[in-house]
Design an enzyme around this catalytic site. Structure first.
Site, PDB file in Angstrom:
ATOM      1  N   ASN A   1       0.824  -1.220   0.000  1.00 56.74           N
ATOM      2  CA  ASN A   1       0.000   0.000   0.000  1.00 56.74           C
ATOM      3  C   ASN A   1       0.858   1.269   0.000  1.00 56.74           C
ATOM      4  OD1 ASN A   1      -2.317   1.519   0.071  1.00 56.74           O
ATOM      5  ND2 ASN A   1      -2.992   0.846   2.113  1.00 56.74           N
TER       6      ASN A   1
ATOM      7  N   HIS B   1     -13.939  -4.549  11.802  1.00 56.93           N
ATOM      8  CA  HIS B   1     -13.528  -3.225  12.291  1.00 56.93           C
ATOM      9  C   HIS B   1     -14.736  -2.354  12.575  1.00 56.93           C
ATOM     10  CE1 HIS B   1      -9.265  -2.895  10.376  1.00 56.93           C
ATOM     11  NE2 HIS B   1      -9.464  -4.076  10.918  1.00 56.93           N
TER      12      HIS B   1
ATOM     13  N   ARG C   1     -12.988  -5.393  16.464  1.00 58.40           N
ATOM     14  CA  ARG C   1     -12.009  -4.371  16.819  1.00 58.40           C
ATOM     15  C   ARG C   1     -12.730  -3.040  16.935  1.00 58.40           C
ATOM     16  NH1 ARG C   1      -7.167  -1.906  13.022  1.00 58.40           N
ATOM     17  NH2 ARG C   1      -8.787  -0.381  12.592  1.00 58.40           N
TER      18      ARG C   1
ATOM     19  N   TYR D   1      -6.125   7.238  13.813  1.00 56.91           N
ATOM     20  CA  TYR D   1      -6.083   6.005  13.049  1.00 56.91           C
ATOM     21  C   TYR D   1      -7.361   5.183  13.260  1.00 56.91           C
ATOM     22  CZ  TYR D   1      -5.559   1.237  11.893  1.00 56.91           C
ATOM     23  OH  TYR D   1      -5.834   0.002  11.375  1.00 56.91           O
TER      24      TYR D   1
ATOM     25  N   ASP E   1      -6.310  -1.445  18.227  1.00 56.51           N
ATOM     26  CA  ASP E   1      -5.039  -1.237  17.522  1.00 56.51           C
ATOM     27  C   ASP E   1      -4.471   0.129  17.912  1.00 56.51           C
ATOM     28  OD1 ASP E   1      -2.941  -1.137  15.720  1.00 56.51           O
ATOM     29  OD2 ASP E   1      -4.161  -1.633  13.951  1.00 56.51           O
TER      30      ASP E   1
ATOM     31  N   HIS F   1      -1.592   1.125  16.756  1.00 60.42           N
ATOM     32  CA  HIS F   1      -0.942   1.537  15.505  1.00 60.42           C
ATOM     33  C   HIS F   1       0.417   2.217  15.707  1.00 60.42           C
ATOM     34  CE1 HIS F   1      -1.461   2.356  11.074  1.00 60.42           C
ATOM     35  NE2 HIS F   1      -2.094   1.219  11.211  1.00 60.42           N
TER      36      HIS F   1
ATOM     37  N   GLU G   1      -3.047  -4.243  19.856  1.00 60.39           N
ATOM     38  CA  GLU G   1      -2.193  -4.419  18.680  1.00 60.39           C
ATOM     39  C   GLU G   1      -1.193  -3.269  18.537  1.00 60.39           C
ATOM     40  OE1 GLU G   1      -4.580  -5.073  15.219  1.00 60.39           O
ATOM     41  OE2 GLU G   1      -3.054  -4.286  13.864  1.00 60.39           O
TER      42      GLU G   1
ATOM     43  N   GLU H   1       2.165  -6.742  11.552  1.00 68.97           N
ATOM     44  CA  GLU H   1       1.617  -6.535  10.203  1.00 68.97           C
ATOM     45  C   GLU H   1       2.634  -5.893   9.271  1.00 68.97           C
ATOM     46  OE1 GLU H   1      -1.833  -4.177  11.287  1.00 68.97           O
ATOM     47  OE2 GLU H   1      -0.936  -2.408  10.382  1.00 68.97           O
TER      48      GLU H   1
ATOM     49  N   ARG I   1       1.236 -11.186  13.696  1.00 71.32           N
ATOM     50  CA  ARG I   1       0.322 -10.699  12.656  1.00 71.32           C
ATOM     51  C   ARG I   1       0.890 -10.697  11.239  1.00 71.32           C
ATOM     52  NH1 ARG I   1      -3.963  -8.399  12.725  1.00 71.32           N
ATOM     53  NH2 ARG I   1      -3.485  -6.435  11.653  1.00 71.32           N
TER      54      ARG I   1
ATOM     55  N   HIS J   1      -2.821 -10.122   9.485  1.00 70.24           N
ATOM     56  CA  HIS J   1      -3.328  -8.860   8.949  1.00 70.24           C
ATOM     57  C   HIS J   1      -4.286  -9.160   7.797  1.00 70.24           C
ATOM     58  CE1 HIS J   1      -1.919  -4.737   7.103  1.00 70.24           C
ATOM     59  NE2 HIS J   1      -3.008  -4.590   7.826  1.00 70.24           N
TER      60      HIS J   1
ATOM     61  N   ASP K   1      -6.151  -3.657   1.999  1.00 67.26           N
ATOM     62  CA  ASP K   1      -5.006  -3.623   1.082  1.00 67.26           C
ATOM     63  C   ASP K   1      -4.399  -5.010   0.868  1.00 67.26           C
ATOM     64  OD1 ASP K   1      -4.535  -2.699   3.803  1.00 67.26           O
ATOM     65  OD2 ASP K   1      -2.434  -2.400   3.298  1.00 67.26           O
TER      66      ASP K   1
ATOM     67  N   GLU L   1      -7.929 -11.161  10.723  1.00 62.11           N
ATOM     68  CA  GLU L   1      -8.586  -9.875  10.477  1.00 62.11           C
ATOM     69  C   GLU L   1      -9.340  -9.941   9.148  1.00 62.11           C
ATOM     70  OE1 GLU L   1      -5.802  -6.668   9.821  1.00 62.11           O
ATOM     71  OE2 GLU L   1      -7.226  -5.167  10.518  1.00 62.11           O
TER      72      GLU L   1
ATOM     73  N   TRP M   1       2.562   6.878  12.021  1.00 62.49           N
ATOM     74  CA  TRP M   1       1.125   6.902  11.695  1.00 62.49           C
ATOM     75  C   TRP M   1       0.473   5.610  12.148  1.00 62.49           C
ATOM     76  CZ3 TRP M   1      -1.583   3.761   8.030  1.00 62.49           C
ATOM     77  CH2 TRP M   1      -2.978   4.008   8.035  1.00 62.49           C
TER      78      TRP M   1
HETATM   79  O1  EZ4 Z   1      -3.109   0.495   8.717  1.00 57.61           O
HETATM   80  O2  EZ4 Z   1      -3.443  -2.031   6.237  1.00 57.61           O
HETATM   81  O3  EZ4 Z   1      -4.746  -3.641  11.646  1.00 57.61           O
HETATM   82  N1  EZ4 Z   1      -4.840  -3.118  10.581  1.00 57.61           N
HETATM   83  C1  EZ4 Z   1      -4.137  -2.049  10.203  1.00 57.61           C
HETATM   84  C2  EZ4 Z   1      -4.370  -1.553   8.796  1.00 57.61           C
HETATM   85  C3  EZ4 Z   1      -3.160  -0.818   8.227  1.00 57.61           C
HETATM   86  C4  EZ4 Z   1      -3.274  -0.751   6.721  1.00 57.61           C
HETATM   87  C5  EZ4 Z   1      -2.035  -0.095   6.100  1.00 57.61           C
HETATM   88  O4  EZ4 Z   1      -2.098  -0.176   4.723  1.00 57.61           O
HETATM   89  O5  EZ4 Z   1      -3.362  -1.536  10.978  1.00 57.61           O
HETATM   90  O6  EZ4 Z   1      -5.521  -0.744   8.773  1.00 57.61           O
HETATM   91 CO    CO Z   2      -2.969  -2.849  12.610  1.00 55.26          CO
END
Ligand code: EZ4
Ligand code: CO
Length: 402
Positions: free
Chosen positions: A37, A122, A147, A159, A210, A212, A236, A262, A283, A312, A316, A339, A402
Site C-alpha cells: 500500500n 472493524h 475491533r 487512526y 489497535d 498503531h 495491537e 503486520e 500478525r 493482517h 489492502d 482480520e 502513523w
Molecule cells: O493500517 O493495512 O490492523 N490493521 C491495520 C491496517 C493498516 C493498513 C495499512 O495499509 O493496521 O488498517
Molecule cells: Co494494525
C-alpha cells in the site's frame, strides 16, 4: 511443469492492487498478491524487471527451491519490496500446485485443523457513542469478534476511524493526508471507550484494539494496565517494534495480550518477540512476509512458544491474499484469529472468489488452488492511481508514527 508466461497486473477497483499471474506449459495458471500500500509500483517493477525473466522455463513444482533462489539469489535480503515480490511468486506456485493436483490448497498444508476460521471486523466511530453503534452493527452482521477504534475529542483525526460506511481505506490520492496526534489525549480517552463497550455488550464478546505503533513502551504499559478490567482479546502494535526488546518493558507491567507484526517481512523481525514470549499473537501475513512458505515457518516457530497467529487482513490485502490467508489459517495448528474487512463491490467483481463469510467465521471453499481468479478485462477498466497512506504529526508538528 515449465513456466511459460508471467505478468504483473495492476488495477485500482476502489484501491490499488498488484497481482502476479504465472502460466505453465500445460495451461494451468496461478495468482499471487504483491500489493504494498502506497509503494505499489516498486514491487511491480521488482517483479517485472528482475524476477519474471528468471521464472520463465523454471519448474513450477519446485516451490521451496524457487523461494530460496529468489531470496539467497538476490544477495540483498529481506525488506518489504523484496519479500512482497517473493511472496507473490510463492503464492502463485502454491496455487498452481494445488490446481494441478485438483485440490483446495489447505489440503496440501496438512488439511483442516478446524471447521472454519474465526475473523474479526472493524467497528469505528467519531466518538464513543458512535463506536457503540458500530459495534452493535457488527454484532448484527454476525461477527464473533470486533475491533473498536474511536475518534478522540479534540483531535481532528486518528487512526482507524472510517469516513462512514463499512469500507475503511486510509490511503488518499496524490498526497499523504496529515493527521495530528497526542498520546496524552489518547491514553486518557481509550479506557473510557472500553468501559462503555463492556457495559453495553457484556464480558463475552472478544474486543480488540489497535494502537498503531504510536506509544512509547511505558505509555503502552500504562494503556495495557488500564485496559485489564475490560480484558481485550488483544492490544495491537502498542509501540513500534523495530526494537524487539522494548516489549520486555510492556510485558513487565500488563497481562493485556499483545499482537504485533503486520509490517514485518521476515521471521527475523519477530524472532526475539516470539522466543522471549513478549507477544501473544503474530500478525505477519502472506503478501508482506514472504508468502505461504515463509509464513508457515514463522507459525511453526511461534507454536513452540504458544504464540498464535492473527494475520493482517485489511483491504489492502487483495482477495488473492485473503484466500491464501484462509487456507493458511484453516490448516495451521496455532491459529488465533484472522482480520477481515470487506472489499468494495468493484474489488469483489474483479477478483471472483470461493471464500465465504457466515456467522462470524470464514472458509476458503473447496475450489482447487486458492479459489480466487482475476477478471483481466474488468481489471483493465480500473487503472492505477497513485495513492499514499497518511502521515502523523504531534501537536507541535514533530513527525510521529502513523
Ligand atoms: O493500517 O493495512 O490492523 N490493521 C491495520 C491496517 C493498516 C493498513 C495499512 O495499509 O493496521 O488498517
Ligand atoms: Co494494525
Amino acid at each position: 511443469m515449465k513456466i511459460v508466461d508471467a505478468k504483473v497486473i495492476i488495477c485500482s477497483p476502489g484501491r490499488n492492487f498488484v497481482t502476479l499471474k504465472v502460466t505453465t506449459e500445460d495451461g494451468i495458471y496461478g495468482l499471487g498478491d504483491a500489493t504494498l500500500n502506497g509503494r505499489e509500483l516498486a514491487v511491480a517493477s521488482y517483479l517485472t524487471e528482475h524476477v519474471l525473466p528468471l521464472l520463465i522455463g523454471r519448474d513450477a513444482r519446485r516451490i521451496e527451491d524457487i523461494w530460496q533462489y529468489l531470496y539467497k539469489g538476490a544477495y540483498w535480503r529481506r525488506g518489504p519490496v523484496t519479500m512482497a515480490s517473493i511472496a507473490a511468486v510463492d503464492t502463485v506456485l502454491w496455487d498452481i500446485k494445488a490446481k494441478s493436483l485438483n485440490t483446495p490448497l489447505y489440503q496440501l498444508l496438512g488439511g483442516a485443523s478446524r471447521e472454519a476460521v474465526l475473523v474479526y471486523g472493524h467497528a469505528s466511530g467519531a466518538g464513543v457513542e458512535e463506536t457503540v453503534k458500530a459495534v452493535a452493527h457488527y454484532l448484527e452482521l454476525g461477527y464473533k469478534a470486533i475491533r473498536a477504534q474511536s475518534g478522540i475529542p479534540g483531535l481532528a483525526s486518528t487512526y482507524g476511524v472510517g469516513r462512514g460506511g463499512m469500507y475503511y481505506e486510509p490511503a488518499e490520492k496524490d498526497a499523504p493526508p496529515e493527521n495530528i496526534w497526542s498520546s496524552e489525549q489518547y491514553l486518557n480517552f481509550v479506557p473510557g471507550l472500553f468501559a462503555r463497550l463492556r457495559k453495553e455488550f457484556g464480558d463475552d464478546i472478544p474486543l480488540l484494539h489497535d494502537a498503531h505503533h504510536r506509544l512509547t513502551p511505558i505509555e503502552a504499559a500504562r494503556l495495557g494496565k488500564s485496559l485489564e478490567p475490560f480484558h481485550l482479546f488483544w492490544l495491537e502494535d502498542p509501540t513500534p517494534a523495530e526494537l524487539q526488546e522494548s516489549f520486555r518493558l510492556i510485558r513487565r507491567h500488563t497481562t493485556t495480550p499483545l499482537a504485533v507484526g503486520e509490517v514485518f517481512n521476515s521471521i527475523f523481525d519477530c524472532q526475539q518477540l516470539i522466543q522471549e514470549q513478549l507477544i501473544d499473537y503474530i500478525r505477519t501475513t502472506v503478501v508482506h512476509a514472504g508468502g505461504i512458505s515463509h509464513l508457515r515457518k514463522i507459525a511453526n516457530l511461534a507454536e513452540i512458544y504458544q504464540v498464535r497467529t492473527g494475520a493482517h487482513g485489511a483491504t489492502d490485502m487483495s482477495p488473492v491474499c485473503m484466500a491464501a490467508a484462509l487456507h493458511f489459517d484453516l490448516s495451521v495448528h496455532n491459529f488465533g484469529i484472522q482480520e477481515y474487512m470487506h472489499h468494495s463491490a468493484e474489488t469483489d467483481t474483479v477478483f471472483p472468489h470461493s471464500y465465504s463469510f457466515e456467522d462470524g467465521l470464514m472458509h476458503p471453499g473447496e475450489t482447487p488452488g486458492l479459489g480466487v481468479d482475476i477478471n483481466e478485462s474488468l481489471a483493465a477498466k480500473y487503472p492505477y492511481q497513485r495513492a499514499y497512506l497518511p502521515i502523523n504529526r504531534k501537536l507541535d508538528g514533530t513527525m510521529h508514527s502513523w
